[in-house]
Scaffold this active site. Sequence first.
Site, PDB file in Angstrom:
ATOM      1  N   GLY B  91       2.340  -4.751 -11.058  1.00 15.03           N
ATOM      2  CA  GLY B  91       2.461  -4.732 -12.512  1.00 15.03           C
ATOM      3  C   GLY B  91       2.738  -3.296 -12.923  1.00 15.03           C
ATOM      4  O   GLY B  91       3.572  -2.634 -12.311  1.00 15.03           O
ATOM      5  N   SER B 123       2.946  -3.454  -4.564  1.00 21.94           N
ATOM      6  CA  SER B 123       3.597  -2.751  -5.674  1.00 21.94           C
ATOM      7  C   SER B 123       2.638  -1.741  -6.343  1.00 21.94           C
ATOM      8  O   SER B 123       2.261  -0.753  -5.711  1.00 21.94           O
ATOM      9  CB  SER B 123       4.147  -3.790  -6.640  1.00 21.94           C
ATOM     10  N   ALA B 124       2.215  -1.951  -7.575  1.00 20.29           N
ATOM     11  CA  ALA B 124       1.282  -1.024  -8.225  1.00 20.29           C
ATOM     12  C   ALA B 124      -0.015  -0.899  -7.424  1.00 20.29           C
ATOM     13  O   ALA B 124      -0.587   0.193  -7.316  1.00 20.29           O
ATOM     14  CB  ALA B 124       0.982  -1.477  -9.653  1.00 20.29           C
ATOM     15  N   HIS B 160       9.220  -0.864  -3.841  1.00 29.68           N
ATOM     16  CA  HIS B 160      10.509  -1.391  -4.327  1.00 29.68           C
ATOM     17  C   HIS B 160      11.600  -0.324  -4.158  1.00 29.68           C
ATOM     18  O   HIS B 160      12.461  -0.171  -5.025  1.00 29.68           O
ATOM     19  CB  HIS B 160      10.430  -1.786  -5.810  1.00 29.68           C
ATOM     20  N   GLU B 195      11.698  -3.462  -0.213  1.00 29.48           N
ATOM     21  CA  GLU B 195      11.104  -4.800  -0.359  1.00 29.48           C
ATOM     22  C   GLU B 195      11.215  -5.564   0.955  1.00 29.48           C
ATOM     23  O   GLU B 195      12.325  -5.720   1.490  1.00 29.48           O
ATOM     24  CB  GLU B 195      11.821  -5.559  -1.484  1.00 29.48           C
TER      25      GLU B 195
END
Lengths: 236, 236
Positions: B91, B123-124, B160, B195
């Site tokens: 997020g 991710s985050a 990413h 990714e």
Amino acid sequence: MSKNIIIASTSTLHGGDYLEYLLPELSVHFEHCKTILFIPFARPGGVSHDEYTVKVSSALAKINIEVKGIHEYENFSKAIKNAEGIFTGGGNTFLLVNQLYENNIMTILAEAIKDGIPYLGTSAGSNICGLTMQTTNDMPIIYPPSFETLGLIPFNLNPHYLDSDTQSKHMGETRETRINEFHSFNNIPVVGLREGSWLVVKGDTITLKGHLTARLFRQNQTPAEIESETDLSFLK
Amino acid sequence: MSKNIIIASTSTLHGGDYLEYLLPELSVHFEHCKTILFIPFARPGGVSHDEYTVKVSSALAKINIEVKGIHEYENFSKAIKNAEGIFTGGGNTFLLVNQLYENNIMTILAEAIKDGIPYLGTSAGSNICGLTMQTTNDMPIIYPPSFETLGLIPFNLNPHYLDSDTQSKHMGETRETRINEFHSFNNIPVVGLREGSWLVVKGDTITLKGHLTARLFRQNQTPAEIESETDLSFLK
């Protein structure tokens, strides 16, 4: 005197020279300026203040404007107050904002521009014209004392606005998703300014210029396309 | 006990379901966990903590793991210390880091993971495993008290990670340009994780997994491609 500002999405269009597409506009905007003050703090790609200032000098020499970097002055506040015109170039917005705060010139710069000194911003130099820098695309390479910026317009900007690539297999967030996330916590309108668009602020009027539409994002509203020549001063 | 961590570039591959590509790995990683603690603070696209937790529950039910959101507990610190396993989802990294600081659990989370509680970040949730969050791709939608993060590995991440599109006419900075700007002011190495790639941390060993290479950026050095199965613990 009242505000007289150009806020451009980008300094450079694909295939064009630095500031080239804006030169006709700038020769009018800065027509009463022999010399303008350049703020090179955003340092794109890490270039030095001197290197960046030389690049701007070369571009503005074509319309007979001399350029002096703010870093060449001992007293930054005095340099801003005495400037005939001011240009803040692009690069990293976190770095730019940090330097404006560290040198205690964020407020002085805002006041000078509100008093009517002609101002040009491109990219990061445009981002700071909004209420906050929270819709920048840049990496947080430095921790600034605040995200609040010049507040010359009653909304935020997203320069280099990029439409979603529907063919992409990349799973990172689209620009629109990121701005929606901003609106989960903030109610400031955001104008996504595509490359080739700019805003002209004259007093209380804020006009979209260039051939493209801009994308307007407001909290809890569907994004809307804004036509060129629209006055955006209704936003708040 | 020693560190036992999976740090994934993304939760989801194009065309796949949420966490799907990681499930075989996760069924081993969390094999001793009946229930794991989910930290939903990054709220992708502004989803609620509950909605996000339901999404994770559905995905991990396929490998018979129950999920409880940290927001369901009264005492967050105790929830972390008592967890059998912890997952922080993706997020917005600014939001995630802000919430970890506001709830005074950044240090407690780091200590729990260093003590050996199996951890998964995507991710985050991966970004925060590095020394700082300064190489995130996210928008600064909220002003966190600090950019410092968990420091579970001796470098920063760029999840990413996206290679430059040489055909693009967009003039915004490439990912590589942004990371170079970071290195104009910081000497922390940065691993660009594409990714489909993830890191496995077992004690002091940090192994690149997945079929792709990762891109390593170090201050004043040419970026290098790192092969899968490389141990990255030499970085500092």
